[in-house]
Each structure stands twice: as structure tokens, then as C-alpha cells.
Write a protein that holds these residues in place. Sequence first.
Motif, PDB file in Angstrom:
ATOM      1  N   ALA A 139      13.649   1.957 -10.249  1.00 11.12           N
ATOM      2  CA  ALA A 139      13.012   1.509  -9.125  1.00 11.12           C
ATOM      3  C   ALA A 139      13.304   2.251  -8.220  1.00 11.12           C
ATOM      4  CB  ALA A 139      13.107  -0.141  -9.101  1.00 11.12           C
ATOM      5  N   HIS A 140      12.204   2.664  -7.133  1.00  9.54           N
ATOM      6  CA  HIS A 140      12.593   3.634  -6.011  1.00  9.54           C
ATOM      7  C   HIS A 140      12.688   2.607  -4.825  1.00  9.54           C
ATOM      8  CE1 HIS A 140      11.612   6.887  -8.898  1.00  9.54           C
ATOM      9  NE2 HIS A 140      10.365   6.394  -9.092  1.00  9.54           N
ATOM     10  N   PHE A 141      13.248   3.175  -3.773  1.00 11.92           N
ATOM     11  CA  PHE A 141      13.200   2.652  -2.462  1.00 11.92           C
ATOM     12  C   PHE A 141      12.557   3.843  -1.784  1.00 11.92           C
ATOM     13  CE2 PHE A 141      17.183   0.647  -3.820  1.00 11.92           C
ATOM     14  CZ  PHE A 141      17.050  -0.648  -3.249  1.00 11.92           C
ATOM     15  N   LEU A 142      11.536   3.415  -0.936  1.00  9.57           N
ATOM     16  CA  LEU A 142      10.673   4.209  -0.140  1.00  9.57           C
ATOM     17  C   LEU A 142      10.860   4.000   1.284  1.00  9.57           C
ATOM     18  CD1 LEU A 142       8.800   3.222  -2.852  1.00  9.57           C
ATOM     19  CD2 LEU A 142       7.547   5.209  -2.154  1.00  9.57           C
ATOM     20  N   ARG A 143      10.409   5.265   2.148  1.00  8.02           N
ATOM     21  CA  ARG A 143      10.842   5.169   3.821  1.00  8.02           C
ATOM     22  C   ARG A 143       9.479   5.599   4.394  1.00  8.02           C
ATOM     23  NH1 ARG A 143      12.017   8.505   7.807  1.00  8.02           N
ATOM     24  NH2 ARG A 143      13.198   7.484   9.796  1.00  8.02           N
ATOM     25  N   LEU A 144       9.089   5.078   5.522  1.00  7.37           N
ATOM     26  CA  LEU A 144       8.052   5.545   6.230  1.00  7.37           C
ATOM     27  C   LEU A 144       8.409   5.472   7.693  1.00  7.37           C
ATOM     28  CD1 LEU A 144       5.081   6.042   6.811  1.00  7.37           C
ATOM     29  CD2 LEU A 144       4.748   3.668   6.966  1.00  7.37           C
ATOM     30  N   ASP A 145       8.337   6.621   8.383  1.00  7.58           N
ATOM     31  CA  ASP A 145       8.778   6.818   9.778  1.00  7.58           C
ATOM     32  C   ASP A 145       7.683   6.142  10.658  1.00  7.58           C
ATOM     33  OD1 ASP A 145       9.329   7.549  12.504  1.00  7.58           O
ATOM     34  OD2 ASP A 145       9.989   9.565  11.909  1.00  7.58           O
ATOM     35  N   LEU A 146       7.693   4.918  10.982  1.00  9.93           N
ATOM     36  CA  LEU A 146       7.017   4.446  12.152  1.00  9.93           C
ATOM     37  C   LEU A 146       6.742   4.780  13.186  1.00  9.93           C
ATOM     38  CD1 LEU A 146       7.107   0.124  11.065  1.00  9.93           C
ATOM     39  CD2 LEU A 146       5.193   1.808  10.738  1.00  9.93           C
ATOM     40  N   LEU A 151      -0.095   6.660  10.541  1.00 10.59           N
ATOM     41  CA  LEU A 151      -0.683   5.252   9.556  1.00 10.59           C
ATOM     42  C   LEU A 151      -2.103   5.577   9.653  1.00 10.59           C
ATOM     43  CD1 LEU A 151       0.838   2.130  11.127  1.00 10.59           C
ATOM     44  CD2 LEU A 151       1.632   3.257   8.849  1.00 10.59           C
ATOM     45  N   PRO A 152      -2.739   4.940   8.332  1.00 12.41           N
ATOM     46  CA  PRO A 152      -4.083   4.974   8.134  1.00 12.41           C
ATOM     47  C   PRO A 152      -4.871   4.204   9.513  1.00 12.41           C
ATOM     48  CG  PRO A 152      -3.093   4.511   6.169  1.00 12.41           C
ATOM     49  CD  PRO A 152      -2.125   4.541   7.094  1.00 12.41           C
ATOM     50  N   SER A 153      -5.829   4.351   9.828  1.00 16.30           N
ATOM     51  CA  SER A 153      -6.703   3.760  10.932  1.00 16.30           C
ATOM     52  C   SER A 153      -6.700   2.220  10.736  1.00 16.30           C
ATOM     53  CB  SER A 153      -7.887   4.233  11.287  1.00 16.30           C
ATOM     54  OG  SER A 153      -8.772   4.260  10.274  1.00 16.30           O
ATOM     55  N   VAL A 154      -6.767   1.223  11.790  1.00 22.58           N
ATOM     56  CA  VAL A 154      -6.890  -0.030  11.507  1.00 22.58           C
ATOM     57  C   VAL A 154      -8.191  -0.238  10.716  1.00 22.58           C
ATOM     58  CG1 VAL A 154      -7.024  -2.290  12.527  1.00 22.58           C
ATOM     59  CG2 VAL A 154      -5.433  -0.507  13.377  1.00 22.58           C
ATOM     60  N   GLN A 155      -8.305  -1.372   9.697  1.00 23.18           N
ATOM     61  CA  GLN A 155      -9.541  -1.531   9.091  1.00 23.18           C
ATOM     62  C   GLN A 155     -10.024  -2.766   9.440  1.00 23.18           C
ATOM     63  OE1 GLN A 155      -6.894  -1.054   5.381  1.00 23.18           O
ATOM     64  NE2 GLN A 155      -8.996   0.220   4.438  1.00 23.18           N
ATOM     65  N   SER A 156     -11.517  -2.583   9.637  1.00 23.98           N
ATOM     66  CA  SER A 156     -12.139  -4.006   9.955  1.00 23.98           C
ATOM     67  C   SER A 156     -12.333  -4.688   8.641  1.00 23.98           C
ATOM     68  CB  SER A 156     -13.409  -3.641  10.762  1.00 23.98           C
ATOM     69  OG  SER A 156     -13.072  -3.069  11.850  1.00 23.98           O
ATOM     70  N   PRO A 157     -12.117  -5.895   8.587  1.00 22.49           N
ATOM     71  CA  PRO A 157     -12.268  -6.721   7.288  1.00 22.49           C
ATOM     72  C   PRO A 157     -13.527  -6.792   6.815  1.00 22.49           C
ATOM     73  CG  PRO A 157     -11.283  -8.201   8.671  1.00 22.49           C
ATOM     74  CD  PRO A 157     -11.032  -7.063   9.670  1.00 22.49           C
ATOM     75  N   PRO A 158     -13.916  -7.162   5.657  1.00 27.78           N
ATOM     76  CA  PRO A 158     -15.338  -7.497   5.312  1.00 27.78           C
ATOM     77  C   PRO A 158     -15.718  -8.961   5.881  1.00 27.78           C
ATOM     78  CG  PRO A 158     -14.269  -6.569   3.437  1.00 27.78           C
ATOM     79  CD  PRO A 158     -13.170  -6.696   4.555  1.00 27.78           C
ATOM     80  N   PRO A 159     -16.939  -8.991   5.843  1.00 28.39           N
ATOM     81  CA  PRO A 159     -17.424 -10.234   6.619  1.00 28.39           C
ATOM     82  C   PRO A 159     -16.830 -11.659   6.044  1.00 28.39           C
ATOM     83  CG  PRO A 159     -19.442  -8.853   6.115  1.00 28.39           C
ATOM     84  CD  PRO A 159     -18.205  -8.470   5.690  1.00 28.39           C
ATOM     85  N   ASP A 280       8.820  -0.726  -8.397  1.00 27.86           N
ATOM     86  CA  ASP A 280       9.178  -0.321  -9.768  1.00 27.86           C
ATOM     87  C   ASP A 280       8.576   0.895 -10.158  1.00 27.86           C
ATOM     88  OD1 ASP A 280      10.505  -1.893 -12.604  1.00 27.86           O
ATOM     89  OD2 ASP A 280       8.545  -0.623 -12.831  1.00 27.86           O
ATOM     90  N   ALA A 281       9.760   1.644 -10.989  1.00 28.60           N
ATOM     91  CA  ALA A 281       9.054   2.892 -11.101  1.00 28.60           C
ATOM     92  C   ALA A 281       7.796   3.043 -12.311  1.00 28.60           C
ATOM     93  CB  ALA A 281       9.940   3.992 -11.955  1.00 28.60           C
ATOM     94  N   GLY A 282       7.536   2.046 -12.721  1.00 33.07           N
ATOM     95  CA  GLY A 282       6.186   1.867 -13.651  1.00 33.07           C
ATOM     96  C   GLY A 282       4.953   1.047 -12.926  1.00 33.07           C
ATOM     97  N   ASN A 283       5.027   0.789 -11.629  1.00 33.04           N
ATOM     98  CA  ASN A 283       4.060   0.072 -11.008  1.00 33.04           C
ATOM     99  C   ASN A 283       3.186   1.045 -10.251  1.00 33.04           C
ATOM    100  OD1 ASN A 283       2.520  -1.577  -9.522  1.00 33.04           O
ATOM    101  ND2 ASN A 283       4.388  -2.928  -8.797  1.00 33.04           N
ATOM    102  N   GLY A 284       2.573   2.006 -11.148  1.00 28.48           N
ATOM    103  CA  GLY A 284       1.530   2.719 -10.537  1.00 28.48           C
ATOM    104  C   GLY A 284       0.758   2.508  -9.493  1.00 28.48           C
ATOM    105  N   PRO A 285       0.149   1.430  -9.351  1.00 27.99           N
ATOM    106  CA  PRO A 285      -0.718   0.908  -8.589  1.00 27.99           C
ATOM    107  C   PRO A 285      -0.085   0.814  -7.114  1.00 27.99           C
ATOM    108  CG  PRO A 285      -1.405  -0.298 -10.517  1.00 27.99           C
ATOM    109  CD  PRO A 285      -0.078   0.661 -10.791  1.00 27.99           C
ATOM    110  N   LYS A 291       1.879   5.821  -1.276  1.00 26.20           N
ATOM    111  CA  LYS A 291       2.067   6.931  -0.845  1.00 26.20           C
ATOM    112  C   LYS A 291       0.652   7.313   0.094  1.00 26.20           C
ATOM    113  CE  LYS A 291       4.017   9.228  -4.991  1.00 26.20           C
ATOM    114  NZ  LYS A 291       3.839  10.149  -6.036  1.00 26.20           N
ATOM    115  N   TRP A 292      -0.077   6.544   0.014  1.00 21.91           N
ATOM    116  CA  TRP A 292      -1.287   6.598   0.751  1.00 21.91           C
ATOM    117  C   TRP A 292      -1.060   6.327   2.181  1.00 21.91           C
ATOM    118  CZ3 TRP A 292      -4.420   2.347   3.358  1.00 21.91           C
ATOM    119  CH2 TRP A 292      -5.471   2.980   3.855  1.00 21.91           C
TER     120      TRP A 292
END
Length: 309
Positions: A139-146, A151-159, A280-285, A291-292
Motif C-alpha cells: 500500500a502507498h502513502f500519498l501526499r498533497l501540498d495543500l 486543486l481542481p476547481s470547485v465542482q457544482s453538484p448535479p441537480p 492499496d497498491a491494487g486499487n487502481g480507481p 493522482k487527478w
Amino acid sequence: MTPIVRALRTADRADAEAFADVRRGALPFMVSTAESLLHDATSAPAEAHYQQLVAEADGEVIGTVQLGIAHDSHAPGQGYLNVYVHPEHVRRGAGGLLVRAAEERLAAVGATRLLSWVLDTPDNRAFAERRGYTSSRSAHFLRLDLAKGTLPSVQSPPPDVELHTAADFADDPRPLFDLDAETVADEPSDLDAEFDDYEQWVAQTYRHPLLDHDLSTVVLVDGTPAAFTAVRTDGRNRYFTGMTGTARAFRGRGLAKLAKNDSLHRARAAGYTEAFTGNDAGNGPMIAINKWFGYEVCATEVRHVRELG
């Protein structure tokens, strides 16, 4: 001085602070506090045989182990032990003493198989292999510099979609329990788990001191909880995603991304500067989703297994 092994003194906050300091030193990408350790010690059910031990040398806590039985697994006798020694005190014998002490305690309560997460370094893997453990999944630990990352832009949810927080379910968290139980059952692992005790889940998970109810996002579709991201924070600057999942009937709609993006934006606005998660290293989705967002792998652990005779 040769280290000694003893139980964590749950009535001594300083002891819990020392335990947390070792965990932060050995696993800087995890969130650990004295409050969370004491909560874990007092909320675990008896059948978990949960224990926290420390290695002490010259009056200083230099190593720790958390151990227990995976009582929520369908397979009996599944024991676990996770040993960590502070980086400034390795090669003093603390790790070996903790492993032996944990193994003895687990064998005494019926463990027939032992699982342990080991940091993926040559020294750590060799340490486990010398003691009869063989590598399994990783399993991997991942880091994001907040603070500085984009970050991706804020998304408006569907109706038909609404964004809520775990705090909105304070009066009745059962819908979150049902959602968590379904997603955990589908999570890749070499140790299956099934949540079937609602009161225990409330005590151990929903009321856990690290769970940030305000930053944990829940996605509702036509009023039904469909996806969530559960967040742990240290109250200072660290944010850790403990679990992100989507109910089976709602997968493929990008709801996990929606939940995580909402939470990350609000965390940055609240002053958190580092975001961590584990995959988990096998959890591709889930790896693709992270990564996105811009997460990068910062460490890897490998589950090691030992069968007891």
C-alpha cells in the motif's frame, strides 16, 4: 541501557504523548495524537484483544506496537501487530523485543496467522523476514501540498445531488454506518472485514477524536447517502483521508471525486497545509482519483504475514 517492554499507561497522558511522538517520527504521513491513542485503548471491544505496548530505554519511550485480533474478519485467528521505532533509536533492540512480546500475547489469545505492515525499505523488510514473515500486498502513502498545490476547481453538484458533512448526521449516523460498511466490504485487502455492530462503529469510528465531522463530506443523491470521504485531522495542519467510497448503486458518476474535492477545498480554507492518504497498491480507481488531485506517493508499506504452527 537495554530497552524494556511494557503496556501503555492509559491513565498517564504524558505516556500517550510519548507514544504519539514515536508514531509521528516513524510515520510522519499519519495523524496521531494522545487523545486518539487513549480512545483506541478504551473503545476496543473485548474480543479484539487490543493492546498498545511501548519499548522504553533510560526512561524514554523509543518504540511502540499496536496489536490485536481482527474480530470482524470471517476467518478466525487473524492477528495483527504493527511495530514502529523512532528513527533516532533504531538498532537498539527495541523492535525485536516488541515483536516477541506482541507475538506471545497474540498466540495466547488464539491467533494462528499474524499480519504486520512494514515500511518498504531494505532494513525493515529484512527485519521482518528474519522473524519468519513473508511479504504480501503493498500500500502507498500519498501526499498533497495543500498550501502551494493546485486543486481542481470547485465542482457544482448535479441537480439531484447535495453535499453534506458528517456533522449533519449527528442525531442519526446510521446512514453513514450503512455506507461505510458497504464500501469497506469491497475494499481490496488480504484481510476481509465486515461491519455488523452499529453501536461499536459509533463508539470507535464516528466518535473517534481524529474524525473531523466538519471536513468529512457526504454526497446525497435524491436524499440517499451515496458517497463519502472520511477525514482525520490533528487540529494543527495535517489532514488525512481515512476512507473514500461510493455505494455500489451509484458508482461511475464521479461522486467520490466530488466528495473529496469539496473536502480538500474546505480543508485548505480552514488552514490545513498538508493532505495525506493511503491506497492499496491494487486499487487502481482510487489511485487514479488521487493522482487527478495531485497526490504523489511519499512512502510504501508492505503487509507481511507469518503463519503460527
